[in-house]
Design an enzyme around this catalytic site. Structure first.
Site, PDB file in Angstrom:
ATOM      1  N   LYS A  22       0.842  -1.203   0.000  1.00  0.00           N
ATOM      2  CA  LYS A  22       0.000   0.000   0.000  1.00  0.00           C
ATOM      3  C   LYS A  22       0.876   1.251   0.000  1.00  0.00           C
ATOM      4  O   LYS A  22       0.661   2.171  -0.781  1.00  0.00           O
ATOM      5  CB  LYS A  22      -0.898   0.006   1.245  1.00  0.00           C
ATOM      6  CG  LYS A  22      -1.573   1.354   1.499  1.00  0.00           C
ATOM      7  CD  LYS A  22      -2.412   1.347   2.751  1.00  0.00           C
ATOM      8  CE  LYS A  22      -1.711   1.767   4.006  1.00  0.00           C
ATOM      9  NZ  LYS A  22      -1.487   3.202   4.183  1.00  0.00           N
ATOM     10  N   ASN A  23       1.868   1.258   0.882  1.00  0.00           N
ATOM     11  CA  ASN A  23       2.644   2.495   1.045  1.00  0.00           C
ATOM     12  C   ASN A  23       3.575   2.778  -0.133  1.00  0.00           C
ATOM     13  O   ASN A  23       4.098   3.879  -0.254  1.00  0.00           O
ATOM     14  CB  ASN A  23       3.437   2.460   2.361  1.00  0.00           C
ATOM     15  CG  ASN A  23       2.517   2.671   3.557  1.00  0.00           C
ATOM     16  OD1 ASN A  23       1.334   2.934   3.394  1.00  0.00           O
ATOM     17  ND2 ASN A  23       3.065   2.534   4.752  1.00  0.00           N
ATOM     18  N   CYS A 116      -4.325  13.459  12.733  1.00  0.00           N
ATOM     19  CA  CYS A 116      -5.091  12.231  12.575  1.00  0.00           C
ATOM     20  C   CYS A 116      -5.041  11.498  13.891  1.00  0.00           C
ATOM     21  O   CYS A 116      -4.470  11.997  14.857  1.00  0.00           O
ATOM     22  CB  CYS A 116      -4.533  11.378  11.442  1.00  0.00           C
ATOM     23  SG  CYS A 116      -3.002  10.582  11.887  1.00  0.00           S
ATOM     24  N   ARG A 121       0.852  15.190  13.133  1.00  0.00           N
ATOM     25  CA  ARG A 121       1.370  14.895  11.789  1.00  0.00           C
ATOM     26  C   ARG A 121       1.486  16.130  10.881  1.00  0.00           C
ATOM     27  O   ARG A 121       0.782  16.249   9.877  1.00  0.00           O
ATOM     28  CB  ARG A 121       0.526  13.807  11.112  1.00  0.00           C
ATOM     29  CG  ARG A 121       0.641  12.496  11.837  1.00  0.00           C
ATOM     30  CD  ARG A 121      -0.105  11.399  11.163  1.00  0.00           C
ATOM     31  NE  ARG A 121       0.651  10.762  10.094  1.00  0.00           N
ATOM     32  CZ  ARG A 121       0.246   9.685   9.450  1.00  0.00           C
ATOM     33  NH1 ARG A 121      -0.890   9.125   9.754  1.00  0.00           N
ATOM     34  NH2 ARG A 121       0.974   9.152   8.499  1.00  0.00           N
ATOM     35  N   ASP A 305       4.433   0.785  12.117  1.00  0.00           N
ATOM     36  CA  ASP A 305       3.201   0.158  11.619  1.00  0.00           C
ATOM     37  C   ASP A 305       3.033  -1.277  12.123  1.00  0.00           C
ATOM     38  O   ASP A 305       1.964  -1.866  11.951  1.00  0.00           O
ATOM     39  CB  ASP A 305       3.178   0.168  10.082  1.00  0.00           C
ATOM     40  CG  ASP A 305       2.894   1.568   9.541  1.00  0.00           C
ATOM     41  OD1 ASP A 305       2.589   2.467  10.339  1.00  0.00           O
ATOM     42  OD2 ASP A 305       2.984   1.755   8.315  1.00  0.00           O
ATOM     43  N   ARG A 397      -8.565  -0.098   5.118  1.00  0.00           N
ATOM     44  CA  ARG A 397      -7.704   0.907   4.471  1.00  0.00           C
ATOM     45  C   ARG A 397      -6.389   0.283   4.013  1.00  0.00           C
ATOM     46  O   ARG A 397      -5.784   0.753   3.047  1.00  0.00           O
ATOM     47  CB  ARG A 397      -7.369   2.039   5.458  1.00  0.00           C
ATOM     48  CG  ARG A 397      -8.479   3.045   5.643  1.00  0.00           C
ATOM     49  CD  ARG A 397      -7.993   4.199   6.485  1.00  0.00           C
ATOM     50  NE  ARG A 397      -6.702   4.660   5.992  1.00  0.00           N
ATOM     51  CZ  ARG A 397      -5.758   5.215   6.729  1.00  0.00           C
ATOM     52  NH1 ARG A 397      -5.949   5.400   8.008  1.00  0.00           N
ATOM     53  NH2 ARG A 397      -4.617   5.592   6.203  1.00  0.00           N
TER      54      ARG A 397
HETATM   55  C1  UD1 Z   1       4.378   6.875   6.273  1.00  0.00           C
HETATM   56  C2  UD1 Z   1       3.472   5.685   6.115  1.00  0.00           C
HETATM   57  C3  UD1 Z   1       2.916   5.253   7.476  1.00  0.00           C
HETATM   58  C4  UD1 Z   1       4.051   5.041   8.476  1.00  0.00           C
HETATM   59  C5  UD1 Z   1       4.971   6.255   8.524  1.00  0.00           C
HETATM   60  C6  UD1 Z   1       6.195   6.032   9.401  1.00  0.00           C
HETATM   61  C7  UD1 Z   1       2.534   5.994   3.901  1.00  0.00           C
HETATM   62  C8  UD1 Z   1       1.330   6.295   3.075  1.00  0.00           C
HETATM   63  N1  UD1 Z   1       2.369   6.049   5.232  1.00  0.00           N
HETATM   64  O1  UD1 Z   1       3.578   7.959   6.760  1.00  0.00           O
HETATM   65  O2  UD1 Z   1       2.199   4.038   7.280  1.00  0.00           O
HETATM   66  O3  UD1 Z   1       3.496   4.826   9.756  1.00  0.00           O
HETATM   67  O4  UD1 Z   1       5.430   6.566   7.193  1.00  0.00           O
HETATM   68  O5  UD1 Z   1       6.885   4.915   8.979  1.00  0.00           O
HETATM   69  O6  UD1 Z   1       3.582   5.665   3.388  1.00  0.00           O
HETATM   70  N2  UD1 Z   1       6.621  14.613  10.490  1.00  0.00           N
HETATM   71  C9  UD1 Z   1       6.795  15.949  10.770  1.00  0.00           C
HETATM   72  N3  UD1 Z   1       6.790  16.835   9.726  1.00  0.00           N
HETATM   73  C10 UD1 Z   1       6.603  16.437   8.428  1.00  0.00           C
HETATM   74  C11 UD1 Z   1       6.433  15.079   8.148  1.00  0.00           C
HETATM   75  C12 UD1 Z   1       6.445  14.172   9.202  1.00  0.00           C
HETATM   76  O7  UD1 Z   1       6.959  16.335  11.927  1.00  0.00           O
HETATM   77  O8  UD1 Z   1       6.616  17.305   7.529  1.00  0.00           O
HETATM   78  C13 UD1 Z   1       6.607  13.620  11.601  1.00  0.00           C
HETATM   79  C14 UD1 Z   1       5.246  12.914  11.742  1.00  0.00           C
HETATM   80  O9  UD1 Z   1       4.336  13.692  12.483  1.00  0.00           O
HETATM   81  C15 UD1 Z   1       5.649  11.635  12.425  1.00  0.00           C
HETATM   82  C16 UD1 Z   1       7.036  11.337  11.849  1.00  0.00           C
HETATM   83  O10 UD1 Z   1       7.517  12.583  11.312  1.00  0.00           O
HETATM   84  O11 UD1 Z   1       5.748  11.823  13.813  1.00  0.00           O
HETATM   85  C17 UD1 Z   1       7.052  10.285  10.763  1.00  0.00           C
HETATM   86  O12 UD1 Z   1       6.181  10.695   9.714  1.00  0.00           O
HETATM   87  P1  UD1 Z   1       6.416  10.299   8.196  1.00  0.00           P
HETATM   88  O13 UD1 Z   1       7.630   9.450   8.049  1.00  0.00           O
HETATM   89  O14 UD1 Z   1       6.294  11.527   7.375  1.00  0.00           O
HETATM   90  O15 UD1 Z   1       5.135   9.403   7.958  1.00  0.00           O
HETATM   91  P2  UD1 Z   1       4.179   9.436   6.715  1.00  0.00           P
HETATM   92  O16 UD1 Z   1       4.946   9.607   5.473  1.00  0.00           O
HETATM   93  O17 UD1 Z   1       3.031  10.350   6.985  1.00  0.00           O
END
Ligand code: UD1
Length: 423
Positions: A22-23, A116, A121, A305, A397
């Site tokens: 999915k990711n 969320c 996030r 995850d 999902r």
């Molecule tokens: C992706 C995955 C999700 C997984 C996560 C961490 C997808 C669709 N989803 O989510 O399943 O749990 O990686 O492995 O691929 N953060 C910030 N600022 C930002 C971006 C992120 O502070 O601009 C923080 C987030 O709040 C979180 C951490 O960084 O605490 C990790 O987030 P991130 O790696 O970005 O996760 P996603 O890409 O949203």
């Protein structure tokens, strides 16, 4: 809304075949926005988040078809560069369209994804990166407005290796001629799959494996045909389900290397297993599970995850274990539901302390997020009696046909909708 009724205690034996990731699918589908050419993706799992992504591409003006796991995307007139909030609020990964749209139009207006269930996030790392590439970013009426006279390649160091920010910036940089260097990037296998697609489309992407990506962007990218990598979170989830139920289950069509830390921990906990090139065979065992300590971390660390399904396993260990959730600030919503099933768990900030119990007991519980939902399903398989799980849409999902895959190896899970079905 659909619910699951899970009859616990049935022996699990057989084979589970893993779907496409999915990711990886979500950003790769979004990468189709970088070209008007035909874009074909195979091994696309039939999941709610995938269907939402296809709706997003359609809303942006693409013509999309989805048949037997293959998505075909073609141009259908002029693309739009704005997205309605209705679609963004369903899935945070909708924000990943920002990078490709900015690269193609030098402007985009995307609703800011809210927090969320897992926490606030933010998207600051994405936005800082776009600014380094020459865009201005402002927020008005709840939308992020991106614009640039001209985009330019840049050297960008991410303050945290965010998966989404890495993918968003890679996709944007792929359509900016010249060399962009991204440092402190995410190392998840899904990043490699996105890199492969961008290379197939004509960009050059080099990964030094140490958190540095060099992207030589091109003025134009072309279409591609690609098969998505196996879902390492789905494979890990079924390995954990088999281990918790002490089943005899071969998890096939996966990449065991992508679950290395999990496999090490399972072995340390005393779960016998055989690792093949593309399968892992979880074998039955009688001895008590040895409790373990884990801390979630970016790849190759323990995947956040898999934290919730891992916790379900540890509720059945012979002693005290600990989980430290270091990625998301609010990812223990499954814990009180597991406690309702007889688990002993105390949470304090990012730490959960678990005291293993001999047996869980069926209860009426509610899924509040995707992986936490699977953790409850796993608990239901191991518990005595029947477990009723509400809000199965969270599980849908990210898991393709979970009751079909589990029932095929001996589970007894019934999906029903109390508003429609007469029980
Ligand atoms: C992706 C995955 C999700 C997984 C996560 C961490 C997808 C669709 N989803 O989510 O399943 O749990 O990686 O492995 O691929 N953060 C910030 N600022 C930002 C971006 C992120 O502070 O601009 C923080 C987030 O709040 C979180 C951490 O960084 O605490 C990790 O987030 P991130 O790696 O970005 O996760 P996603 O890409 O949203």
């Amino acid at each position: 809304m659909d619910r699951f009724l899970v009859e616990g205690g049935h022996k699990l034996k057989g084979t589970v075949k893993i779907s496409g990731s999915k990711n990886a699918c979500l950003p790769i589908l979004v990468a189709s926005l970088l070209t008007d050419d035909k874009f074909v993706l195979h091994r696309v799992p039939n999941l709610r988040d995938v269907r939402t992504t296809l709706k997003i591409l359609t809303a942006l003006g693409k013509k999309v078809s989805y048949e037997n796991g293959t998505v075909t995307i073609c141009a259908d007139g002029k693309l739009k560069n704005t997205l309605p909030y209705e679609l963004v609020k369903q899935m945070r990964a909708s924000f990943w369209v920002a990078g490709p749209l900015l690269a193609r139009f030098k402007s985009a207006e995307i609703p800011l994804p809210g927090g969320c269930a897992l926490g606030a996030r933010p998207v600051d790392i994405h936005l800082k990166g776009f600014e380094r590439l020459g865009a201005t970013c402002k927020t008005e009426r709840g939308n992020v407005i991106l614009s640039a006279k001209e985009l330019r390649p840049a050297k960008i160091t991410l303050r945290f290796p965010s998966v989404g920010a890495t993918q968003n910036l890679m996709m944007c940089a792929a359509l900016i001629p010249g060399e962009t260097v991204l440092e402190n990037v995410a190392k998840e296998p899904e990043i490699d799959d996105v890199s492969a697609v961008l290379c197939e489309m004509g960009a050059e992407v080099f990964n030094d494996g140490k958190g540095r990506l060099i992207i030589r962007g091109k003025k134009q990218l072309h279409g591609t045909e690609h098969t998505v990598v196996a879902d390492r979170i789905e494979s890990g989830s079924y390995m954990l389900a088999a281990a918790a139920a002490r089943g005899d289950v071969r998890v096939e069509n996966c990449v065991p290397e992508h679950n290395s830390i999990l496999l090490d921990l399972l072995q340390e906990a005393g779960v016998p297993l055989e690792i093949g090139v593309d399968f892992v065979h979880i074998k039955p065992y009688d001895s008590p599970l040895k409790p373990q300590r884990i801390k979630t971390a970016p790849y190759p660390g323990f995947a956040t995850d898999l934290q919730a399904p891992w916790m379900t396993l540890m509720t059945l260990a012979g002693g005290a274990s600990e989980v430290d959730e270091d990625i998301f600030e609010n990812r223990f919503m499954h814990a009180p539901e597991l406690v309702r099933m007889g688990a002993e768990i105390l949470t304090e900030k990012s730490i959960a302390r678990i005291n293993g119990v001999k047996q869980l007991s069926g209860a009426h519980v509610m899924a509040s997020d995707l992986r936490g939902g699977f953790a409850l399903l796993m608990a239901g398989l191991c518990a005595s009696g029947t477990t009723e799980i509400e809000r199965v849409y969270h599980i849908d999902r990210g898991y393709e046909n979970p009751e079909g895959k589990l029932n095929a190896i001996g589970a007894k899970i019934t999906r029903y909708n109390p508003d429609k079905d007469d029980f």
